[in-house]
Design a protein around this motif. Sequence first.
Motif, PDB file in Angstrom:
ATOM      1  N   PRO A  67      82.423  27.622  42.356  1.00  0.00           N
ATOM      2  CA  PRO A  67      81.525  28.749  42.608  1.00  0.00           C
ATOM      3  C   PRO A  67      81.880  29.545  43.858  1.00  0.00           C
ATOM      4  O   PRO A  67      81.727  30.772  43.874  1.00  0.00           O
ATOM      5  CB  PRO A  67      80.149  28.086  42.746  1.00  0.00           C
TER       6      PRO A  67
ATOM      7  N   LYS B 115      84.437  23.790  37.893  1.00  0.00           N
ATOM      8  CA  LYS B 115      83.647  24.867  38.470  1.00  0.00           C
ATOM      9  C   LYS B 115      83.968  25.040  39.948  1.00  0.00           C
ATOM     10  O   LYS B 115      83.914  24.092  40.720  1.00  0.00           O
ATOM     11  CB  LYS B 115      82.154  24.580  38.279  1.00  0.00           C
TER      12      LYS B 115
ATOM     13  N   ASP C 216      76.866  23.514  44.780  1.00  0.00           N
ATOM     14  CA  ASP C 216      76.850  24.131  43.453  1.00  0.00           C
ATOM     15  C   ASP C 216      77.548  23.271  42.415  1.00  0.00           C
ATOM     16  O   ASP C 216      77.356  23.450  41.211  1.00  0.00           O
ATOM     17  CB  ASP C 216      77.514  25.518  43.510  1.00  0.00           C
ATOM     18  N   LYS C 217      78.371  22.324  42.866  1.00  0.00           N
ATOM     19  CA  LYS C 217      79.102  21.463  41.930  1.00  0.00           C
ATOM     20  C   LYS C 217      78.371  20.158  41.643  1.00  0.00           C
ATOM     21  O   LYS C 217      78.232  19.755  40.488  1.00  0.00           O
ATOM     22  CB  LYS C 217      80.508  21.151  42.485  1.00  0.00           C
TER      23      LYS C 217
ATOM     24  N   GLU D 119      67.024  24.491  38.083  1.00  0.00           N
ATOM     25  CA  GLU D 119      67.986  25.542  37.740  1.00  0.00           C
ATOM     26  C   GLU D 119      69.430  25.108  37.952  1.00  0.00           C
ATOM     27  O   GLU D 119      70.354  25.843  37.638  1.00  0.00           O
ATOM     28  CB  GLU D 119      67.704  26.808  38.560  1.00  0.00           C
ATOM     29  N   PHE D 120      69.617  23.916  38.521  1.00  0.00           N
ATOM     30  CA  PHE D 120      70.974  23.430  38.727  1.00  0.00           C
ATOM     31  C   PHE D 120      71.519  22.875  37.423  1.00  0.00           C
ATOM     32  O   PHE D 120      70.941  21.986  36.812  1.00  0.00           O
ATOM     33  CB  PHE D 120      70.993  22.346  39.808  1.00  0.00           C
ATOM     34  N   SER D 121      72.636  23.405  36.967  1.00  0.00           N
ATOM     35  CA  SER D 121      73.238  22.954  35.710  1.00  0.00           C
ATOM     36  C   SER D 121      74.056  21.691  35.943  1.00  0.00           C
ATOM     37  O   SER D 121      74.326  21.296  37.066  1.00  0.00           O
ATOM     38  CB  SER D 121      74.135  24.056  35.142  1.00  0.00           C
TER      39      SER D 121
ATOM     40  N   ARG E  17      74.282  29.937  39.576  1.00  0.00           N
ATOM     41  CA  ARG E  17      75.540  29.201  39.493  1.00  0.00           C
ATOM     42  C   ARG E  17      76.317  29.205  40.813  1.00  0.00           C
ATOM     43  O   ARG E  17      77.201  28.367  41.035  1.00  0.00           O
ATOM     44  CB  ARG E  17      76.420  29.786  38.375  1.00  0.00           C
ATOM     45  N   MET E  18      76.016  30.179  41.695  1.00  0.00           N
ATOM     46  CA  MET E  18      76.701  30.246  42.989  1.00  0.00           C
ATOM     47  C   MET E  18      75.706  30.416  44.124  1.00  0.00           C
ATOM     48  O   MET E  18      76.055  30.852  45.211  1.00  0.00           O
ATOM     49  CB  MET E  18      77.690  31.419  42.998  1.00  0.00           C
TER      50      MET E  18
END
Length: 421
Positions: free
Chosen positions: A224, A222, A80-81, A214-216, A358-359
Amino acid sequence: MTAELPRVQEQAGKTIVAASLGNMFECFDLIIYGTMAGTIARLFFPATNDTSSLLLFLGTFGVTFFVRPLGAVYLGNLGDKIGRREVMSLSLLLMTAGMLIVALAPSYASAGVLAPIAVVAGRVLQGFSAGGEFGSATALLAEHDPRRRGYVASWQTATQGFALGLASAFGALLTWGLSPDQFETWGWRVPFLFGAALGPIGIYIRRAVLESSEFSEPTEAKQPALEMFRSEKMRVLVASGLIVLATITIWMAVFMPTYATKQFQMEPATAFVGTVVTGLVIFLLSPVIGALSDFIGRTATMTIGTVAALVLAYPAFAVVKQSPTLGTLVTVQGLRGLVIALYFAPLPALMAEIFPARMRTSGLALSYNLGVAIFGGSTPFVLTGLSSISGDPLSPSYYVMFGALVSGAAIWVVRVRFALR
């Protein structure tokens, strides 16, 4: 617009292959380790009798699964990071190393206590890496095309079926083609060496795919996984409940050759053929059922699988006990593959929809591996223990029924609490 379509489809194909390949690799490793249970138990975990040796092996086998949540937390948070693709490559590298250690480990007869230590070390490394595999790969697949999420994500299940069939085919061919001494001396190592050789190819393929849309952008601040622990425990609990039936039925199929050989006195090669059929059915039907879930809903499709598992569990074992032939086993194992596909194929997409983007990798990784650690790692041990204690070779069917009830309750919560269909 028309010119873009071929490129989109080409990228979809690359994404499916890259994400699913690691899942297949992980499952092949786990399944071949499970199907070689009797041989590995004798070579690395000697005891006073075969049953004690097998139980000791299966207890150690569970260590792999209990390490998985640790890998899920670390690698899921990392996914997620820094991105799903990066973690997919790292997990595959660690898996390859773990498989190679087992393939080259000396036996207890030649190295003493160092032999089981080497095997356990390889399994711990494999379990840690597998902890991040499902989360990162499923997130990448599920985020690739939300309109066809059921179909695209179902390839996670399809490749598990392929791995099941491939591992069982290795077992059947080696059992048929080698003498017992040849198989025990070097034959069992061949599938592990084969899997380790595929690792670098998989890493190369994964490095070529695009990151999820969709991955920012990653940020160091962060965390998550920590956020999920603080505010989304219910999502993890429910998603873990969804895994129970899937992992019990899959590992029931994996352990079936060993179980059928010991309990129903079937020939080992015959028992492996039944599991090849299970894997083939899962592989062929999962994309079809995943696509079906895009139209009628994930929970509706999975409910059919849950009811089927509950109703057919006991009769399936009873039929094999009454007629332990190749034809009976192939029929029962094929039907078992259909039930697994009905429940398991829509599951990756549904789990991805439970967690926000996000997670998502953290949530998928932790919930999946908690369920697999508790119920997957213990399944072979529970099956052996149930039949030994009760003296009833049909007792494993009760464990399947238990899994169906738990996962059925989780499906109900998904519909009511999260309003997902």
